[in-house]
Design a protein around this motif. Structure first.
Motif, PDB file in Angstrom:
ATOM      1  N   VAL A 238      -3.543  -1.122   9.156  1.00 29.66           N
ATOM      2  CA  VAL A 238      -2.437  -2.381   9.136  1.00 29.66           C
ATOM      3  C   VAL A 238      -1.778  -2.018   7.620  1.00 29.66           C
ATOM      4  O   VAL A 238      -0.631  -2.011   7.625  1.00 29.66           O
ATOM      5  N   ALA A 239      -2.457  -1.840   6.626  1.00 33.15           N
ATOM      6  CA  ALA A 239      -1.724  -1.712   5.303  1.00 33.15           C
ATOM      7  C   ALA A 239      -1.348  -0.267   5.060  1.00 33.15           C
ATOM      8  O   ALA A 239      -0.132  -0.288   4.784  1.00 33.15           O
ATOM      9  N   LEU A 240      -1.714   0.580   5.842  1.00 29.63           N
ATOM     10  CA  LEU A 240      -1.144   1.698   5.847  1.00 29.63           C
ATOM     11  C   LEU A 240       0.270   1.758   6.517  1.00 29.63           C
ATOM     12  O   LEU A 240       1.260   2.412   6.073  1.00 29.63           O
ATOM     13  N   THR A 241       0.261   0.916   7.689  1.00 30.07           N
ATOM     14  CA  THR A 241       1.673   0.686   8.534  1.00 30.07           C
ATOM     15  C   THR A 241       2.565   0.024   7.614  1.00 30.07           C
ATOM     16  O   THR A 241       3.643   0.682   7.634  1.00 30.07           O
ATOM     17  N   GLY A 242       2.222  -1.000   6.873  1.00 33.88           N
ATOM     18  CA  GLY A 242       2.992  -1.591   5.987  1.00 33.88           C
ATOM     19  C   GLY A 242       3.630  -0.833   4.974  1.00 33.88           C
ATOM     20  O   GLY A 242       4.787  -0.743   4.689  1.00 33.88           O
ATOM     21  N   PHE A 243       2.692  -0.167   4.317  1.00 33.53           N
ATOM     22  CA  PHE A 243       3.107   0.720   3.168  1.00 33.53           C
ATOM     23  C   PHE A 243       3.965   1.699   3.531  1.00 33.53           C
ATOM     24  O   PHE A 243       5.052   2.234   2.772  1.00 33.53           O
ATOM     25  N   VAL A 244       3.706   2.395   4.589  1.00 26.54           N
ATOM     26  CA  VAL A 244       4.767   3.758   5.114  1.00 26.54           C
ATOM     27  C   VAL A 244       5.990   3.224   5.572  1.00 26.54           C
ATOM     28  O   VAL A 244       7.026   3.433   5.380  1.00 26.54           O
TER      29      VAL A 244
ATOM     30  N   LEU B 268       3.708  -8.085   4.201  1.00 24.98           N
ATOM     31  CA  LEU B 268       3.766  -8.274   3.173  1.00 24.98           C
ATOM     32  C   LEU B 268       3.208  -6.910   2.326  1.00 24.98           C
ATOM     33  O   LEU B 268       3.675  -6.664   1.100  1.00 24.98           O
ATOM     34  N   CYS B 269       2.427  -5.913   3.010  1.00 29.30           N
ATOM     35  CA  CYS B 269       2.273  -4.853   2.443  1.00 29.30           C
ATOM     36  C   CYS B 269       3.557  -4.083   2.249  1.00 29.30           C
ATOM     37  O   CYS B 269       3.725  -3.038   1.306  1.00 29.30           O
ATOM     38  N   GLY B 270       4.403  -4.302   3.202  1.00 28.08           N
ATOM     39  CA  GLY B 270       5.628  -3.320   3.155  1.00 28.08           C
ATOM     40  C   GLY B 270       6.641  -3.925   2.029  1.00 28.08           C
ATOM     41  O   GLY B 270       7.299  -3.272   1.359  1.00 28.08           O
ATOM     42  N   LEU B 271       6.390  -5.409   1.799  1.00 28.21           N
ATOM     43  CA  LEU B 271       7.204  -5.688   0.794  1.00 28.21           C
ATOM     44  C   LEU B 271       6.745  -5.393  -0.734  1.00 28.21           C
ATOM     45  O   LEU B 271       7.352  -5.255  -1.600  1.00 28.21           O
TER      46      LEU B 271
ATOM     47  N   ALA C 153      -2.990   6.692   0.505  1.00 27.43           N
ATOM     48  CA  ALA C 153      -2.670   7.498   1.486  1.00 27.43           C
ATOM     49  C   ALA C 153      -1.216   7.493   1.971  1.00 27.43           C
ATOM     50  O   ALA C 153      -0.465   8.305   2.358  1.00 27.43           O
ATOM     51  N   ALA C 154      -0.676   6.259   1.827  1.00 30.74           N
ATOM     52  CA  ALA C 154       0.801   5.967   2.104  1.00 30.74           C
ATOM     53  C   ALA C 154       1.608   6.685   1.285  1.00 30.74           C
ATOM     54  O   ALA C 154       2.683   7.351   1.690  1.00 30.74           O
ATOM     55  N   ALA C 155       1.321   6.739  -0.041  1.00 33.30           N
ATOM     56  CA  ALA C 155       2.056   7.401  -1.317  1.00 33.30           C
ATOM     57  C   ALA C 155       2.167   8.930  -0.517  1.00 33.30           C
ATOM     58  O   ALA C 155       3.251   9.454  -0.917  1.00 33.30           O
ATOM     59  N   ALA C 156       1.041   9.491  -0.294  1.00 31.82           N
ATOM     60  CA  ALA C 156       1.057  10.860  -0.030  1.00 31.82           C
ATOM     61  C   ALA C 156       1.905  11.242   1.261  1.00 31.82           C
ATOM     62  O   ALA C 156       2.440  11.990   1.208  1.00 31.82           O
ATOM     63  N   LEU C 157       1.855  10.301   2.288  1.00 33.85           N
ATOM     64  CA  LEU C 157       2.319  10.490   3.297  1.00 33.85           C
ATOM     65  C   LEU C 157       4.029  10.236   3.078  1.00 33.85           C
ATOM     66  O   LEU C 157       4.796  11.139   3.999  1.00 33.85           O
ATOM     67  N   ARG C 158       4.506   9.460   2.338  1.00 34.31           N
ATOM     68  CA  ARG C 158       5.642   9.150   2.282  1.00 34.31           C
ATOM     69  C   ARG C 158       6.402  10.501   1.435  1.00 34.31           C
ATOM     70  O   ARG C 158       7.363  10.882   1.620  1.00 34.31           O
ATOM     71  N   ARG C 159       5.572  11.243   0.599  1.00 32.07           N
ATOM     72  CA  ARG C 159       5.986  12.242  -0.302  1.00 32.07           C
ATOM     73  C   ARG C 159       6.050  13.642   0.762  1.00 32.07           C
ATOM     74  O   ARG C 159       6.987  14.218   0.743  1.00 32.07           O
ATOM     75  N   GLY C 160       5.121  13.390   1.634  1.00 23.58           N
ATOM     76  CA  GLY C 160       4.971  14.578   2.664  1.00 23.58           C
ATOM     77  C   GLY C 160       6.335  14.201   3.514  1.00 23.58           C
ATOM     78  O   GLY C 160       7.161  15.185   3.979  1.00 23.58           O
TER      79      GLY C 160
ATOM     80  N   THR D  54      14.311   5.045   5.581  1.00 22.29           N
ATOM     81  CA  THR D  54      14.862   4.092   4.467  1.00 22.29           C
ATOM     82  C   THR D  54      14.401   2.853   4.448  1.00 22.29           C
ATOM     83  O   THR D  54      14.430   2.251   3.337  1.00 22.29           O
ATOM     84  N   GLU D  55      13.902   2.162   5.591  1.00 18.25           N
ATOM     85  CA  GLU D  55      13.215   0.868   5.301  1.00 18.25           C
ATOM     86  C   GLU D  55      12.323   0.766   4.233  1.00 18.25           C
ATOM     87  O   GLU D  55      12.095  -0.412   3.801  1.00 18.25           O
ATOM     88  N   ALA D  56      11.454   1.886   4.145  1.00 18.03           N
ATOM     89  CA  ALA D  56      10.156   1.610   3.299  1.00 18.03           C
ATOM     90  C   ALA D  56      10.500   1.391   2.135  1.00 18.03           C
ATOM     91  O   ALA D  56       9.796   1.374   1.097  1.00 18.03           O
ATOM     92  N   GLY D  57      11.921   2.298   1.615  1.00 17.71           N
ATOM     93  CA  GLY D  57      12.138   1.901   0.314  1.00 17.71           C
ATOM     94  C   GLY D  57      11.514   2.839  -0.836  1.00 17.71           C
ATOM     95  O   GLY D  57      11.613   2.361  -2.055  1.00 17.71           O
ATOM     96  N   ALA D  58      10.775   3.803  -0.369  1.00 15.41           N
ATOM     97  CA  ALA D  58      10.086   4.471  -1.253  1.00 15.41           C
ATOM     98  C   ALA D  58      11.145   5.703  -1.590  1.00 15.41           C
ATOM     99  O   ALA D  58      11.739   6.316  -0.866  1.00 15.41           O
TER     100      ALA D  58
END
Length: 189
Positions: free
Chosen positions: A47-53, A104-107, A169-176, A185-189
């Motif tokens: 769930v946290a990974l889903t929100g973070f990514v 909330l993880c997404g925010l 893990a989400a930071a690595a996924l977003r970089r990838g 775009t919605e992830a804001g990263a």
């Protein structure tokens, strides 16, 4: 009068939402049964990974899809279970809590603000545990404190570690994804 542009739902966002609903379903199956009836799972991580990514909106959508699929009886919840009986049962409060935790993880990841990055996922985890304790307490006919000691406190360290690991893990996924020229775009990263 300035007209606000409405964002279109893209095929990419639909696919990513579905993929993360599937990730939730798969990681929910990695479970260790416990005497309290609340298994140790990788759901909190998922769930946290889903929100973070995916960010707040798509992360919430993916989590809601997962909950709805489980609600209609598909065996996506822990232990290959599904149906309204699970959602309305002793552990259902935690599943409902996921609907707050993902956004909330997404925010927390949307802005480059360390305080927000820590506080938002922590608030999501607190809400998830509170809903889980409340529903368990009501259905088991136990006091709040006794229920918390049975179904929340023993899982807190695991869940905090899960959220931290999901963030990494989400930071690595977003970089990838950025390297592959795939933007969410919605992830804001």
């Amino acid at each position: 009068m300035v007209k606000k542009e409405k964002k279109k739902i893209t095929t990419k966002s639909i696919v990513m939402t579905g993929m993360f609903a599937a990730v939730l379903a798969v990681l929910s199956q990695i479970a260790i049964p416990m005497p309290s009836g609340v298994p140790v799972t990788l759901q909190t991580f998922a769930v946290a990974l889903t929100g973070f990514v995916l960010g707040m909106k798509l992360g919430t959508a993916a989590t809601a899809v997962y909950v709805m699929i489980g609600a209609v009886g598909a065996p996506v919840f822990a232990g290959f279970s599904g149906g309204l009986g699970i959602l309305l049962g002793k552990t259902g409060g935690f599943i409902f809590g996921f609907l707050f935790m993902a956004p909330l993880c997404g925010l927390g990841v949307k802005k480059k603000n360390l305080v927000r990055t820590v506080l938002m996922p922590a608030a999501g985890l607190v809400i998830c545990h509170l809903l889980g304790i409340l529903q368990f307490s009501l259905l088991a006919q136990l006091g709040f404190a006794e229920s918390a000691l049975m179904v929340s406190v023993p899982y807190l360290i695991k869940d905090i570690v899960s959220v931290v690991m999901a963030y990494a893990a989400a930071a690595a996924l977003r970089r990838g994804l950025r390297a592959a020229n795939i933007s969410i775009t919605e992830a804001g990263a």
